[in-house]
Design a protein around this motif. Structure first.
Motif, PDB file in Angstrom:
ATOM      1  N   TYR A 184      26.474  61.813  34.061  1.00 59.49           N
ATOM      2  CA  TYR A 184      25.810  62.585  35.217  1.00 59.49           C
ATOM      3  C   TYR A 184      24.513  63.245  34.531  1.00 59.49           C
ATOM      4  O   TYR A 184      23.481  63.436  35.218  1.00 59.49           O
ATOM      5  CB  TYR A 184      26.678  63.606  36.006  1.00 59.49           C
ATOM      6  N   LYS A 185      24.780  64.065  33.490  1.00 63.78           N
ATOM      7  CA  LYS A 185      23.900  65.136  32.991  1.00 63.78           C
ATOM      8  C   LYS A 185      22.783  64.112  32.234  1.00 63.78           C
ATOM      9  O   LYS A 185      21.517  64.274  32.490  1.00 63.78           O
ATOM     10  CB  LYS A 185      24.494  65.527  31.592  1.00 63.78           C
ATOM     11  N   ILE A 186      23.146  63.008  31.678  1.00 63.43           N
ATOM     12  CA  ILE A 186      22.065  61.952  31.227  1.00 63.43           C
ATOM     13  C   ILE A 186      21.150  61.541  32.304  1.00 63.43           C
ATOM     14  O   ILE A 186      20.018  61.417  31.944  1.00 63.43           O
ATOM     15  CB  ILE A 186      22.714  60.886  30.572  1.00 63.43           C
ATOM     16  N   ALA A 187      21.680  61.150  33.249  1.00 60.74           N
ATOM     17  CA  ALA A 187      20.897  60.688  34.620  1.00 60.74           C
ATOM     18  C   ALA A 187      19.705  61.883  34.858  1.00 60.74           C
ATOM     19  O   ALA A 187      18.948  61.323  35.353  1.00 60.74           O
ATOM     20  CB  ALA A 187      21.860  60.090  35.666  1.00 60.74           C
ATOM     21  N   ASP A 232      21.160  58.685  42.531  1.00 56.08           N
ATOM     22  CA  ASP A 232      21.779  57.792  41.153  1.00 56.08           C
ATOM     23  C   ASP A 232      22.929  58.632  40.697  1.00 56.08           C
ATOM     24  O   ASP A 232      23.757  58.285  39.857  1.00 56.08           O
ATOM     25  CB  ASP A 232      20.902  57.100  40.456  1.00 56.08           C
ATOM     26  N   TRP A 233      22.670  60.028  40.682  1.00 54.83           N
ATOM     27  CA  TRP A 233      23.501  60.947  39.645  1.00 54.83           C
ATOM     28  C   TRP A 233      25.015  60.843  40.005  1.00 54.83           C
ATOM     29  O   TRP A 233      25.857  60.569  38.963  1.00 54.83           O
ATOM     30  CB  TRP A 233      23.227  62.254  39.824  1.00 54.83           C
ATOM     31  N   MET A 234      25.479  60.946  41.186  1.00 57.57           N
ATOM     32  CA  MET A 234      26.823  60.690  41.562  1.00 57.57           C
ATOM     33  C   MET A 234      27.194  59.293  41.162  1.00 57.57           C
ATOM     34  O   MET A 234      28.539  59.406  40.676  1.00 57.57           O
ATOM     35  CB  MET A 234      27.234  61.376  42.783  1.00 57.57           C
ATOM     36  N   ALA A 251      24.749  51.295  33.111  1.00 62.34           N
ATOM     37  CA  ALA A 251      25.680  50.632  31.837  1.00 62.34           C
ATOM     38  C   ALA A 251      24.968  51.261  30.716  1.00 62.34           C
ATOM     39  O   ALA A 251      25.465  51.473  29.702  1.00 62.34           O
ATOM     40  CB  ALA A 251      25.712  49.098  31.863  1.00 62.34           C
ATOM     41  N   LYS A 252      23.602  51.166  30.668  1.00 55.26           N
ATOM     42  CA  LYS A 252      22.924  51.903  29.541  1.00 55.26           C
ATOM     43  C   LYS A 252      23.290  53.223  29.367  1.00 55.26           C
ATOM     44  O   LYS A 252      23.420  53.772  27.996  1.00 55.26           O
ATOM     45  CB  LYS A 252      21.406  51.582  29.576  1.00 55.26           C
ATOM     46  N   ILE A 253      23.263  53.894  30.364  1.00 54.35           N
ATOM     47  CA  ILE A 253      23.709  55.501  30.266  1.00 54.35           C
ATOM     48  C   ILE A 253      25.290  55.746  29.754  1.00 54.35           C
ATOM     49  O   ILE A 253      25.501  56.276  29.008  1.00 54.35           O
ATOM     50  CB  ILE A 253      23.490  56.139  31.632  1.00 54.35           C
ATOM     51  N   VAL A 254      25.981  54.881  30.376  1.00 55.48           N
ATOM     52  CA  VAL A 254      27.582  54.917  30.231  1.00 55.48           C
ATOM     53  C   VAL A 254      27.873  54.371  28.879  1.00 55.48           C
ATOM     54  O   VAL A 254      28.572  55.073  28.053  1.00 55.48           O
ATOM     55  CB  VAL A 254      28.419  54.165  30.989  1.00 55.48           C
ATOM     56  N   ALA A 255      27.087  53.596  28.121  1.00 54.88           N
ATOM     57  CA  ALA A 255      27.198  52.877  27.097  1.00 54.88           C
ATOM     58  C   ALA A 255      27.200  54.104  25.955  1.00 54.88           C
ATOM     59  O   ALA A 255      27.791  54.544  24.780  1.00 54.88           O
ATOM     60  CB  ALA A 255      26.331  52.037  26.431  1.00 54.88           C
ATOM     61  N   VAL A 256      26.017  55.012  25.949  1.00 53.50           N
ATOM     62  CA  VAL A 256      25.998  56.355  25.349  1.00 53.50           C
ATOM     63  C   VAL A 256      27.010  57.303  25.489  1.00 53.50           C
ATOM     64  O   VAL A 256      27.418  57.932  24.397  1.00 53.50           O
ATOM     65  CB  VAL A 256      24.310  56.686  25.379  1.00 53.50           C
ATOM     66  N   ALA A 257      27.178  57.682  26.544  1.00 51.92           N
ATOM     67  CA  ALA A 257      28.260  58.779  26.691  1.00 51.92           C
ATOM     68  C   ALA A 257      29.626  58.040  26.197  1.00 51.92           C
ATOM     69  O   ALA A 257      30.230  58.830  25.443  1.00 51.92           O
ATOM     70  CB  ALA A 257      28.451  59.001  28.369  1.00 51.92           C
TER      71      ALA A 257
END
Length: 366
Positions: free
Chosen positions: A162-165, A174-176, A261-267
């Protein structure tokens, strides 16, 4: 305004012009009140003169600055104890634990294809309402059992995604959904043999293949779930894909990978490496950030990684830390071009982590 020698500066003086290091970095910003330790920092950086308010202000230290200095000097452990007390009563931690319990229940339900998505959304919204109190490098669950690793990774990945978004400037709509993507990215693990997920020894080729199927299992489980969008499903499928096409399960490249998926990969990578596991100690968050940076050259989205590193390391000077050799100190200056290697003051000595590469920050002490 007068420019005076650093040797003549007294605690309580107010800086009226940014203090810049010989290399061009801003050491102290305009308006800062000088504390006793700041004079040592100025001297360590070979600053000879600074501009402060008139002499009448020099000996007039604000009561808040005096109180902070006195408190820190007389009770070196008090900040830690108060932090621990605050954590035990933190609404963020309360809601985190409710979310964790719900995720545990949801994993069991997902195995029977009955995911309580509306209940998850409701609790996730409550948890995110406390996001202002969530700092990625400082937050730690009150209780962490090895067998609960997957659930903690899910909840932490939700908050961090959420923070990265937000940080990357994606639309608010798209945040939620990105948080949902973080929460559910490993839901496919419910169909993987649990003994493989906890195995303390290296997996063989067939076991690795089975564990990797959690991505396709996850997409299948989420395929008919309402209240989430296709990006959430694709994040479950694609969060192990790499920009250069070396990932799995489909060996997708670059723009073929959904940005959730790119965001979640980092988290996911960050929390997977900084959480304690049954078979592996938690790693330093600062070393993990450096590994993420290395992975951003071809593997992970470089903009997402660089934004993540810059934002998470944006800590105020004076932040207390523990080094890898066990010594405690505080951050005194962060060069934004090398944010994982700040200068720290330890036992009265300035340590430059850019030069002393064998040392690193083991943890932030809230």
């Amino acid at each position: 305004m007068p420019s005076i020698s650093v040797g003549e500066v007294k605690p309580g003086s107010k800086i009226v012009k940014d203090v810049v290091t010989p290399l061009g970095g801003v050491l102290f910003t305009k308006g800062k009140i000088i504390l006793p330790r700041d004079i040592e920092i100025l001297q360590a950086f070979l600053i000879q003169h600074i501009e402060i308010e008139g002499a009448q202000e020099e000996n007039k230290a604000p009561e808040s600055a005096k109180a902070v200095t006195k408190h820190t000097a007389s009770k070196p452990g008090a900040l830690i104890n108060e932090s621990q007390l605050a954590k035990s009563n933190s609404p963020l931690h309360d809601e985190y634990e409710k979310m964790l319990a719900l995720v545990k229940k949801s994993y069991a339900s997902a195995a029977a294809a009955q995911l309580p998505i509306l209940e998850l959304r409701s609790q996730l919204e409550v948890l995110i309402s406390h996001l202002k109190d969530y700092h990625i490098l400082k937050f730690a669950p009150r209780v962490l059992f090895d067998q609960d690793y997957n659930y903690h990774n899910a909840v932490l990945s939700a908050l961090t995604s959420y923070k990265i978004a937000q940080w990357c400037g994606y639309p608010q709509k798209d945040w939620m959904q990105t948080a949902f993507a973080g929460l559910l990215h490993d839901i496919g693990n419910v169909k993987v043999d649990a003994s493989l997920l906890q195995k303390p020894t290296p997996l063989d080729a067939s076991e690795i293949e089975e564990v990797r199927r959690h991505t396709t299992y996850g997409y299948q489980l989420l395929r008919n779930v309402t209240a989430i969008n296709e990006g959430v499903r694709l994040a479950a499928l694609q969060h192990h894909e790499k920009i250069d096409g070396s990932g799995y399960p489909l060996r997708l490249e670059g723009s073929q990978i959904h940005f959730y998926a790119k965001i979640v990969a980092v988290a996911d990578i960050f929390h997977a490496m900084t959480l304690e596991k049954a078979y592996r100690k938690a790693q330093s968050p600062y070393l993990v950030l450096e590994e993420l940076l290395a992975e951003s050259f071809g593997k992970l989205d470089p903009v997402i990684v660089q934004t993540f590193i810059q934002k998470t390391t944006d800590l105020y000077n004076g932040t207390r830390i523990r080094l890898s050799d066990g010594r405690h100190g505080e951050i005194i200056f962060t060069d934004r071009s090398n944010p994982t290697r700040p200068m720290v003051k330890v036992e009265g000595v300035i340590v430059n982590l850019m030069l002393e590469r064998e040392l690193y920050i083991q943890e932030i002490i809230a």
